[in-house]
Design a protein around this motif. Structure first.
Motif, PDB file in Angstrom:
ATOM      1  N   HIS A 102       0.840  -1.199   0.000  1.00  0.00           N
ATOM      2  CA  HIS A 102       0.000   0.000   0.000  1.00  0.00           C
ATOM      3  C   HIS A 102       0.872   1.245   0.000  1.00  0.00           C
ATOM      4  O   HIS A 102       2.079   1.186   0.224  1.00  0.00           O
ATOM      5  CB  HIS A 102      -0.957   0.005   1.204  1.00  0.00           C
ATOM      6  N   SER A 103       0.224   2.382  -0.257  1.00  0.00           N
ATOM      7  CA  SER A 103       0.887   3.677  -0.177  1.00  0.00           C
ATOM      8  C   SER A 103       0.031   4.611   0.657  1.00  0.00           C
ATOM      9  O   SER A 103      -1.185   4.414   0.806  1.00  0.00           O
ATOM     10  CB  SER A 103       1.110   4.274  -1.567  1.00  0.00           C
ATOM     11  N   GLU A 104       0.696   5.648   1.222  1.00  0.00           N
ATOM     12  CA  GLU A 104       0.007   6.640   2.046  1.00  0.00           C
ATOM     13  C   GLU A 104       0.541   8.008   1.670  1.00  0.00           C
ATOM     14  O   GLU A 104       1.736   8.275   1.799  1.00  0.00           O
ATOM     15  CB  GLU A 104       0.263   6.367   3.531  1.00  0.00           C
ATOM     16  N   ARG A 105      -0.364   8.872   1.201  1.00  0.00           N
ATOM     17  CA  ARG A 105       0.060  10.176   0.711  1.00  0.00           C
ATOM     18  C   ARG A 105      -0.941  11.259   1.141  1.00  0.00           C
ATOM     19  O   ARG A 105      -2.124  10.977   1.324  1.00  0.00           O
ATOM     20  CB  ARG A 105       0.165  10.164  -0.820  1.00  0.00           C
ATOM     21  N   SER A 106      -0.447  12.481   1.262  1.00  0.00           N
ATOM     22  CA  SER A 106      -1.332  13.601   1.559  1.00  0.00           C
ATOM     23  C   SER A 106      -2.241  13.867   0.366  1.00  0.00           C
ATOM     24  O   SER A 106      -1.773  13.906  -0.783  1.00  0.00           O
ATOM     25  CB  SER A 106      -0.522  14.859   1.870  1.00  0.00           C
ATOM     26  N   PRO A 107      -3.544  14.077   0.598  1.00  0.00           N
ATOM     27  CA  PRO A 107      -4.448  14.418  -0.509  1.00  0.00           C
ATOM     28  C   PRO A 107      -4.083  15.762  -1.137  1.00  0.00           C
ATOM     29  O   PRO A 107      -3.481  16.623  -0.494  1.00  0.00           O
ATOM     30  CB  PRO A 107      -5.820  14.501   0.178  1.00  0.00           C
ATOM     31  N   GLU A 108      -4.486  15.943  -2.385  1.00  0.00           N
ATOM     32  CA  GLU A 108      -4.148  17.176  -3.100  1.00  0.00           C
ATOM     33  C   GLU A 108      -4.741  18.402  -2.428  1.00  0.00           C
ATOM     34  O   GLU A 108      -4.104  19.463  -2.368  1.00  0.00           O
ATOM     35  CB  GLU A 108      -4.632  17.089  -4.558  1.00  0.00           C
ATOM     36  N   ASP A 109      -5.976  18.304  -1.909  1.00  0.00           N
ATOM     37  CA  ASP A 109      -6.573  19.477  -1.286  1.00  0.00           C
ATOM     38  C   ASP A 109      -5.854  19.849   0.008  1.00  0.00           C
ATOM     39  O   ASP A 109      -5.847  21.024   0.409  1.00  0.00           O
ATOM     40  CB  ASP A 109      -8.067  19.269  -1.039  1.00  0.00           C
ATOM     41  N   GLU A 110      -5.221  18.887   0.665  1.00  0.00           N
ATOM     42  CA  GLU A 110      -4.430  19.186   1.856  1.00  0.00           C
ATOM     43  C   GLU A 110      -3.115  19.871   1.473  1.00  0.00           C
ATOM     44  O   GLU A 110      -2.646  20.771   2.178  1.00  0.00           O
ATOM     45  CB  GLU A 110      -4.133  17.899   2.623  1.00  0.00           C
ATOM     46  N   ARG A 111      -2.522  19.456   0.375  1.00  0.00           N
ATOM     47  CA  ARG A 111      -1.241  20.030  -0.052  1.00  0.00           C
ATOM     48  C   ARG A 111      -1.380  21.524  -0.374  1.00  0.00           C
ATOM     49  O   ARG A 111      -0.459  22.308  -0.141  1.00  0.00           O
ATOM     50  CB  ARG A 111      -0.710  19.287  -1.283  1.00  0.00           C
ATOM     51  N   SER A 112      -2.522  21.899  -0.898  1.00  0.00           N
ATOM     52  CA  SER A 112      -2.715  23.289  -1.322  1.00  0.00           C
ATOM     53  C   SER A 112      -2.763  24.262  -0.155  1.00  0.00           C
ATOM     54  O   SER A 112      -2.528  25.460  -0.324  1.00  0.00           O
ATOM     55  CB  SER A 112      -4.001  23.413  -2.143  1.00  0.00           C
ATOM     56  N   LYS A 113      -3.044  23.750   1.056  1.00  0.00           N
ATOM     57  CA  LYS A 113      -3.114  24.637   2.225  1.00  0.00           C
ATOM     58  C   LYS A 113      -2.058  24.319   3.272  1.00  0.00           C
ATOM     59  O   LYS A 113      -1.993  24.992   4.308  1.00  0.00           O
ATOM     60  CB  LYS A 113      -4.504  24.557   2.862  1.00  0.00           C
ATOM     61  N   GLY A 114      -1.223  23.311   2.998  1.00  0.00           N
ATOM     62  CA  GLY A 114      -0.209  22.897   3.963  1.00  0.00           C
ATOM     63  C   GLY A 114      -0.757  21.803   4.853  1.00  0.00           C
ATOM     64  O   GLY A 114      -1.508  22.084   5.787  1.00  0.00           O
ATOM     65  N   PRO A 115      -0.428  20.537   4.587  1.00  0.00           N
ATOM     66  CA  PRO A 115      -1.048  19.420   5.299  1.00  0.00           C
ATOM     67  C   PRO A 115      -0.737  19.412   6.792  1.00  0.00           C
ATOM     68  O   PRO A 115       0.399  19.664   7.213  1.00  0.00           O
ATOM     69  CB  PRO A 115      -0.436  18.184   4.624  1.00  0.00           C
ATOM     70  N   MET A 116      -1.765  19.127   7.596  1.00  0.00           N
ATOM     71  CA  MET A 116      -1.588  18.855   9.015  1.00  0.00           C
ATOM     72  C   MET A 116      -1.364  17.357   9.191  1.00  0.00           C
ATOM     73  O   MET A 116      -2.015  16.542   8.538  1.00  0.00           O
ATOM     74  CB  MET A 116      -2.823  19.266   9.809  1.00  0.00           C
ATOM     75  N   LEU A 117      -0.455  16.986  10.088  1.00  0.00           N
ATOM     76  CA  LEU A 117      -0.207  15.582  10.394  1.00  0.00           C
ATOM     77  C   LEU A 117      -0.159  15.412  11.906  1.00  0.00           C
ATOM     78  O   LEU A 117       0.700  15.987  12.578  1.00  0.00           O
ATOM     79  CB  LEU A 117       1.104  15.103   9.766  1.00  0.00           C
ATOM     80  N   TYR A 118      -1.096  14.630  12.437  1.00  0.00           N
ATOM     81  CA  TYR A 118      -1.159  14.386  13.877  1.00  0.00           C
ATOM     82  C   TYR A 118      -2.003  13.133  14.077  1.00  0.00           C
ATOM     83  O   TYR A 118      -3.189  13.123  13.741  1.00  0.00           O
ATOM     84  CB  TYR A 118      -1.799  15.593  14.573  1.00  0.00           C
ATOM     85  N   GLY A 119      -1.366  12.061  14.557  1.00  0.00           N
ATOM     86  CA  GLY A 119      -2.128  10.833  14.727  1.00  0.00           C
ATOM     87  C   GLY A 119      -1.276   9.670  15.166  1.00  0.00           C
ATOM     88  O   GLY A 119      -0.148   9.828  15.641  1.00  0.00           O
ATOM     89  N   MET A 120      -1.840   8.474  14.995  1.00  0.00           N
ATOM     90  CA  MET A 120      -1.229   7.223  15.431  1.00  0.00           C
ATOM     91  C   MET A 120      -1.185   6.240  14.268  1.00  0.00           C
ATOM     92  O   MET A 120      -2.152   6.098  13.510  1.00  0.00           O
ATOM     93  CB  MET A 120      -2.039   6.583  16.566  1.00  0.00           C
ATOM     94  N   GLN A 121      -0.055   5.559  14.143  1.00  0.00           N
ATOM     95  CA  GLN A 121       0.078   4.423  13.225  1.00  0.00           C
ATOM     96  C   GLN A 121       0.511   3.232  14.063  1.00  0.00           C
ATOM     97  O   GLN A 121       1.574   3.267  14.698  1.00  0.00           O
ATOM     98  CB  GLN A 121       1.105   4.710  12.141  1.00  0.00           C
ATOM     99  N   THR A 122      -0.314   2.198  14.094  1.00  0.00           N
ATOM    100  CA  THR A 122       0.005   1.007  14.882  1.00  0.00           C
ATOM    101  C   THR A 122      -0.148  -0.236  14.019  1.00  0.00           C
ATOM    102  O   THR A 122      -0.896  -0.242  13.040  1.00  0.00           O
ATOM    103  CB  THR A 122      -0.910   0.893  16.123  1.00  0.00           C
ATOM    104  N   TRP A 123       0.604  -1.271  14.406  1.00  0.00           N
ATOM    105  CA  TRP A 123       0.458  -2.586  13.782  1.00  0.00           C
ATOM    106  C   TRP A 123       0.019  -3.580  14.843  1.00  0.00           C
ATOM    107  O   TRP A 123       0.484  -3.537  15.992  1.00  0.00           O
ATOM    108  CB  TRP A 123       1.782  -3.089  13.213  1.00  0.00           C
ATOM    109  N   LEU A 124      -0.857  -4.491  14.424  1.00  0.00           N
ATOM    110  CA  LEU A 124      -1.271  -5.599  15.260  1.00  0.00           C
ATOM    111  C   LEU A 124      -0.726  -6.892  14.674  1.00  0.00           C
ATOM    112  O   LEU A 124      -0.935  -7.173  13.485  1.00  0.00           O
ATOM    113  CB  LEU A 124      -2.797  -5.691  15.320  1.00  0.00           C
TER     114      LEU A 124
END
Length: 296
Positions: A102-124
């Motif tokens: 898989h891939s994970e990328r900022s959406p285009e509408d987020e890029r136009s305003k400066g993407p916010m990144l705040y969250g959790m990435q976990t594996w089970l």
């Protein structure tokens, strides 16, 4: 340690320029809490206008990834043909099983305003007998919320406070985001084999123990305790059933069998994971030295 906290795991912090990623699992101190074998907290941070997060296509086996955002958005694509924009309030669960990329990328509408990144990435880690199940993906937004004593808690996975999330669980799992208002408090259920909390914003205490931001505080099994805050805070609660069979971790691969990981390395080198639709132009090569490894 205290009578409520049996272990503190200090994160390894990676400064990526415009935001930081803090990894508490796996570590030399501890490999897992319940089925959780990888725990990253990222942000808060804002990227420059016109830029974005770009995690190129990469593979996984024998695990499930769980993405939960506090702010921002991420476009997920995978070899099943899934496209999903991850946003706050929706949990994205990707079950790798016998193999997925898989891939994970900022959406285009987020890029136009400066993407916010705040969250959790976990594996089970997937339990014995289920490591090689078929890959799958789900996004669940209708999640139970508990509101009491100045607290709003969202049950992301499993059952907590008498409410069960619809999110698929392959092993007994608990996962929740807890928002504490000023003078808010909530009891922490004691049923899970293993539990831990991470303060990811503001301030909070468990019993009379003050939590340190981004440290993973492993809680005493079987003990009911209260999470509280004087001025407000955000806390993640995670855990579940204890695994009795050791899991090995190498790069993006998790398995109870080291040879299965070696096979996955060969499969990625030879392109046998398949292509991610609409994101076929690039990929992350197999590293010589991975950043995620098993510890003795």
């Amino acid at each position: 340690m205290t009578d409520l906290i049996t272990q503190i795991v200090t994160p390894t912090t990676h400064d990526l320029g415009q935001f930081e990623v803090r990894r508490v699992l796996p570590s030399k101190a501890r490999q897992m809490v319940g089925p959780f074998i990888f725990v990253d907290e990222f942000g808060p941070g804002q990227l420059d206008i016109g830029t974005g997060m770009d995690v190129r296509p990469h593979p996984h086996i024998n695990l499930a990834t769980v993405t939960w955002l506090f702010q921002g958005a991420i476009d997920h694509r995978d070899t099943l043909g899934t496209f999903s924009t991850i946003r706050p309030g929706t949990v994205n669960l990707m079950t790798a099983g016998r193999g997925i990329a898989h891939s994970e990328r900022s959406p285009e509408d987020e890029r136009s305003k400066g993407p916010m990144l705040y969250g959790m990435q976990t594996w089970l880690a997937l339990p014995d007998g289920k490591e090689e199940i078929d890959p799958a993906f789900e996004a669940v937004s209708d999640l139970p919320k508990i509101e009491d004593k100045g607290v709003t808690a969202c049950v992301i996975m499993g059952e907590l406070w008498g409410q069960r999330a619809a999110t698929t669980t392959h092993a007994d799992t608990i996962y929740s985001e807890i928002l504490l208002g000023p003078n808010g408090s909530i009891p922490i259920d004691s049923e899970a084999d293993e539990r831990a909390v991470m303060l990811v914003g503001g301030e909070a205490t468990i019993g009379n123990c003050t939590l340190t931001p981004y440290e993973l505080a492993v809680l005493k099994p079987g003990e009911t305790m209260t999470l509280s805050s004087e001025s407000g805070g955000r806390v993640m609660l995670l855990g579940g059933e204890a695994f009795t069979t050791r899991r090995h971790v190498w790069w993006n691969f998790v398995s109870s069998d080291r040879e299965r990981i070696n096979q996955a390395k060969d499969d990625w080198r030879e392109g046998r994971f398949g292509k991610v639709p609409d994101d076929e132009g690039e990929f992350i090569p197999l590293p010589d030295v991975p950043k995620t490894v098993s510890y003795p």
